[in-house]
Design a protein around this motif. Structure first.
Motif, short mmCIF file in Angstrom:
data_model
loop_
_atom_site.label_atom_id
_atom_site.label_comp_id
_atom_site.label_asym_id
_atom_site.label_seq_id
_atom_site.Cartn_x
_atom_site.Cartn_y
_atom_site.Cartn_z
N GLY A 65 0.94 -1.29 0.04
CA GLY A 65 0.05 -0.10 0.07
C GLY A 65 0.72 1.29 0.04
N ASP A 66 2.00 1.12 0.40
CA ASP A 66 2.88 2.23 0.22
C ASP A 66 3.52 2.62 -1.12
OD1 ASP A 66 2.86 2.44 3.24
OD2 ASP A 66 4.55 1.28 3.46
N PHE A 67 3.52 1.73 -1.86
CA PHE A 67 4.03 1.84 -3.44
C PHE A 67 3.37 2.92 -3.97
CE2 PHE A 67 4.46 0.09 -7.78
CZ PHE A 67 5.52 0.57 -7.98
N ARG A 68 4.22 3.72 -4.56
CA ARG A 68 3.20 5.03 -5.28
C ARG A 68 3.09 4.75 -6.75
NH1 ARG A 68 7.34 8.54 -2.50
NH2 ARG A 68 8.57 8.30 -4.39
N GLY A 69 3.62 3.79 -7.28
CA GLY A 69 3.50 3.11 -8.65
C GLY A 69 2.46 2.59 -8.83
N GLN A 70 2.27 1.71 -10.00
CA GLN A 70 1.11 0.80 -10.27
C GLN A 70 1.50 -0.79 -10.09
OE1 GLN A 70 -0.29 1.43 -14.03
NE2 GLN A 70 -2.10 0.35 -14.10
N LEU A 71 0.63 -1.46 -9.39
CA LEU A 71 0.99 -2.72 -9.09
C LEU A 71 -0.13 -3.62 -9.89
CD1 LEU A 71 2.20 -5.38 -7.50
CD2 LEU A 71 0.85 -4.77 -5.93
N VAL A 72 0.32 -4.51 -10.71
CA VAL A 72 -0.48 -5.33 -11.52
C VAL A 72 -0.12 -6.66 -11.69
CG1 VAL A 72 -0.77 -3.24 -13.27
CG2 VAL A 72 0.73 -4.90 -13.98
N HIS A 73 -1.30 -7.44 -12.01
CA HIS A 73 -0.91 -8.85 -12.43
C HIS A 73 -1.48 -9.30 -13.69
CE1 HIS A 73 -1.63 -13.30 -11.88
NE2 HIS A 73 -1.25 -13.22 -10.66
N PRO A 74 -0.64 -10.09 -14.17
CA PRO A 74 -0.64 -10.34 -15.73
C PRO A 74 -1.95 -10.82 -16.11
CG PRO A 74 1.37 -11.19 -14.90
CD PRO A 74 0.76 -10.80 -13.66
#
Length: 473
Positions: A149-158
């Motif tokens: 939740g701290d990550f400022r970027g985008q987290l995606v699953h393929p």
């Protein structure tokens, strides 16, 4: 009144379309429908839309034997495979039999038929055939990353690739070292600022040409003959390689090491990033077409980091050694969730059937479950090879039942040793073993990972062995 069919097929993907074709070909007059939860056909090949998605099995064995693959491209793209499936369904007259948007929720058996409840009403059938593969389409495996939740970027699953994700100029970290990661990294590298493949441990990789050399030389032959020759060659090569890997693992390790060593002369680098701790084929091999992954790393467009994640931080991922991989996008190519028989809840005479409590009969029926089959492919070869054997065996069984006036066919109960159905040590397999049936230690309860042996076992196997039949009332 519920619609009734001789056979109901669950799933309109690679297996379901093949099952329908074989039913029409080998049992003309059999009534059937395909219940497909999604609004289009294709299954896996329509679901997965991440950049570069492709087959890691050659198309001459992944395609149907009754509809030859016409190109010389051996490792085809996802869109090309999807087009092939759609053309097959159209050419075979299968489309009118598909009930789209019809998700099967439960199926209950009370002799002599199944009652199948779906999101679009209730159906009944004499025989139920689950061709839904073994991936959970609703969710992929996503570890609980600390600090995500701290990550400022985008987290995606393929599995749920955003259609609007533009990799241009972005720093991308792909977590994983399996087939999806190996495909994504070279596909993203040309546009991205940089792509890092972050792996906990290496995976065995093999380099194959994108186009089959033999197929390219045989273009003047009739398509069907050309297909059979190339298919036979690929079958023999893949089966021989698998047997060599299981019997002479050290020799095969040395052979596989040559591929990364060709691109990276530093032995220490190959040891760290491309030398797994397990034997070949304990887990699936990853195919690197034309060496594209190795080339991207050698060019500097991509890199490989072998390390463990400590936690996500606002700017990226912090590793346990203190390094921080800065990222705008993190792709969690961490695997899939498996589920048996499409997650359908089965009951027999009011008692719930838990697949994990059953034993697989010939790798396509369940002990104690009447008039039911499921389709599962090989782990060491193209899925379609075993799927097509299953379709043809099922047609043989149905024809035998018709000939002798039987309404019910049920495998006996198995009382011997029980072994895992899927023999791989991959994490996605280990996490799901209790959801799948076991296998026995001898025929017809064992599941061989050998197409050439199965070709004989399925084609000539006694459909009455360890089976109980009941006549129609």
């Amino acid at each position: 009144m519920a619609d009734h069919f001789d056979v109901l097929i669950i799933g309109a993907g690679l297996s379901g379309i093949g099952a329908a074709w074989r039913l029409q070909q080998l049992r003309p007059g059999t009534t059937y429908a395909i219940l497909e939860s999604r609004d289009t056909l294709g299954g896996t090949w329509d679901l997965f839309r991440y950049p570069g998605v492709r087959s890691d099995s050659d198309m001459f064995t992944l395609s149907y034997p009754f509809r030859p693959w016409s190109g010389d491209q051996s490792l085809a793209s996802g869109p090309a495979i999807l087009a092939y499936l759609r053309d097959t369904a159209r050419e075979g007259g299968i489309l009118p039999h598909i009930r789209f948007g019809t998700r099967v929720e439960s199926a209950s058996w009370s002799a002599p038929r199944w009652t199948v409840r779906t999101t679009k009403g209730t159906f009944t059938c004499d025989f139920l055939y689950a061709c839904a593969g073994y991936y959970d389409y609703a969710r992929g495996y996503q570890p609980d990353f600390a600090g995500a939740g701290d990550f400022r970027g985008q987290l995606v699953h393929p599995q749920f690739w955003p259609g609007d994700l533009d990799p241009t100029g972005k720093r991308i970290v792909v977590i994983g070292s399996g087939a999806t990661a190996v495909t994504l990294v070279p596909a993203l590298a040309p546009e991205a600022a940089h792509v890092t493949m972050l792996q906990r441990s290496p995976t065995y990789m093999t380099v194959l040409p994108e186009r089959d050399p033999l197929a390219a030389r045989l273009t003047r032959l009739p398509p069907a003959l050309r297909h059979r020759l190339v298919r036979a060659k690929n079958l023999l090569v893949t089966q021989a390689f698998y047997q060599a890997a299981r019997r002479r693992p050290e020799r095969v390790k040395r052979f596989l090491r040559r591929f990364p060593a060709h691109y990276f002369p530093d032995p220490a680098y190959v040891d760290e990033h491309f030398t797994p701790a397990y034997d070949p084929w304990d887990q699936r091999l990853c195919v690197v077409p034309r060496g594209d992954l190795f080339k991207a790393v050698r060019r500097g467009d991509a890199s490989v980091v072998t390390a463990h994640i400590d936690r996500f931080v606002p700017e990226g991922i912090r590793l346990t050694d203190g390094r921080v991989l800065e990222a705008d996008v993190v792709v969690s190519a961490t695997g899939l969730e498996l589920q048996a028989i499409g997650g359908v809840r089965l009951t027999v005479d009011g008692q719930e059937v838990k697949p994990g409590d059953t034993v697989s009969y010939r790798g396509l029926m369940l002990s104690g479950v009447p008039n039911f089959a499921y389709c599962i492919g090989y782990t060491n070869a193209s899925w379609t090879l075993r799927a097509d054997l299953s379709h043809r065996y099922l047609c043989r069984l149905l024809t035998y039942m018709d000939k002798h006036g039987y309404a019910v066919a049920e495998p006996a109960e198995w009382t011997g040793a029980r072994l895992p159905l899927l023999g791989l040590t991959s994490g996605y397999v280990r996490r799901a073993l209790d959801r799948f049936p076991s296998q026995g230690d001898r025929d017809p309860w064992s599941v061989r990972q050998n197409y050439l042996v199965d070709l004989v076992r399925f084609g000539r196997g006694d459909v009455t062995r360890d089976m109980h039949f009941q006549e129609a009332a």
